[in-house]
Scaffold this motif. Structure first.
Motif: not given
Length: 373
Positions: A263-286
């Motif tokens: 959920s850090t992505m939702f808070d950090f987006a308040v700053t307007g600074k860039p976000i990169v997602h490292f989703t190496y295990d996306l299928e397993h997690y989802r």
């Protein structure tokens, strides 16, 4: 008025901290006490009253409170006084499915959660998109108030630039150095397993830090569920900030966020600074572990990447031209950050701590999450 504060099982941070400090600044007449882990009492400011989590004094405190402000469940044995108002702030906009909605959970965990939910009187929601999912996850039928998160007020505060400079100085980050904050979430199957490692990294953090270059620093922030279970090690430019008291100040200090499903992505987006997602295990997690409330590929404010080489390339690309939020990023902000305007704490105070100093009666707290027109 006796008010008990709890954050992540004994820390001084997050939404409860913002509410507490606002009440102190207001000069509220209150007998305030914090639940504190013994090894973290040094993180609490001088003069803040604490009781050990979970000793007999903690149980006595919550059972005698007029108001309880917590960002997580208080799942130990205790009896709530019917006159007590229990405000559950929770601690994040949920991408990953929670509790009743999760794909998988160990036996007995849900029962502990629901025992505490039965005590809640009021639940905060950071945005309208989250409200139905929070209700579903917790089976909560009481008042839900869409206020934004008090902890994020500092991201729009008049002194945010001064805070950024102070935190960077404390961490030894020189002017002109790009601070990359890596804040992954935890993995249920590791943390809640009976044996084996409680956390693993997909890459060597030292290699990742060195790959960023001499004019960068990698700040590693582990989730509270695992931060006390392992030590982040690696040569400079790598700094373990898992014990830094409040992540909101790290958002100000950082220039880029690297995360996964946190959920850090939702808070950090308040700053307007860039976000990169490292989703190496996306299928397993989802698909196997948690499940998502939102389609990450559809809503993500930044690219979904699967290797450290891709992450390093994306960060390098940000140096080639000034960062400007994309339309996709701005849609993300519109959906999830519209209430993060610097006034969330005041909305919570008006709700629960009106100027006369008395907590609002439980029956006077109607929900404000009816469908919008």
């Amino acid at each position: 008025m006796k008010v008990v504060f709890n954050s992540f099982g004994g820390r001084y941070n997050d939404n409860p901290r913002a509410v507490y400090e606002a009440l102190v600044a207001r000069g509220a007449e209150m007998d305030a006490v914090w639940l504190a882990r013994p090894e973290l009492r040094g993180d609490f400011p001088a003069g803040v009253s604490t009781v050990e989590t979970w000793g007999p004094d903690a149980r006595a405190a919550v059972e005698s409170a007029d108001v309880i402000v917590s960002n997580d469940g208080i799942s130990r044995e205790w009896d709530k006084d019917p006159a007590t108002t229990y405000l559950q702030t929770w601690h994040g906009t949920p991408l990953k499915r929670l509790h009743r909605d999760a794909v998988w959970a160990p036996e007995g965990r849900l029962e502990l959660v629901m025992r505490d939910v039965a005590r809640w009187d009021v639940l905060l929601s950071p945005n309208a998109a989250s409200t139905p999912h929070l209700r579903s996850a917790f089976g909560f039928t009481g008042p839900v108030h869409e206020t934004g998160y008090p902890r994020n007020d500092v991201l729009n505060a008049p002194d945010r630039d001064a805070r950024r400079a102070r935190v960077r100085a404390e961490l030894g980050i020189a002017d002109g150095v790009t601070a990359v904050l890596y804040a992954p979430t935890w993995r249920d199957d590791l943390v809640l397993s009976d044996d084996g490692p409680k956390h693993t990294f997909p890459v060597d953090l030292g290699d990742l830090a060195r790959g960023l270059g001499a004019d960068s620093v990698l700040l590693v922030r582990l989730h509270a569920m695992v931060s006390d279970r392992l030590v982040v090690q690696g040569p400079a430019p790598l700094v373990d900030v898992s014990r830094y008291p409040d992540i909101s100040e790290l958002y100000l200090a950082a220039d880029v966020l690297v995360t996964d499903y946190s959920s850090t992505m939702f808070d950090f987006a308040v700053t307007g600074k860039p976000i990169v997602h490292f989703t190496y295990d996306l299928e397993h997690y989802r698909d196997d572990l948690r499940g998502f409330y939102f389609d990450l590929a559809e809503i993500a404010p930044g690219p979904l990447l699967t290797t450290s080489e891709q992450v390093l390339a994306a960060i390098a690309g940000l140096r080639e031209r000034p960062w400007e939020p994309t339309e996709r990023y701005e849609r993300f902000q519109d959906t999830f950050c519209s209430l993060e305007d610097g006034a969330a704490t005041e909305r919570v105070l008006q709700l629960l701590f009106p100027p006369d100093g008395r907590p609002a009666a439980r029956g006077a707290l109607p929900a404000n999450d009816e469908p919008r027109r």
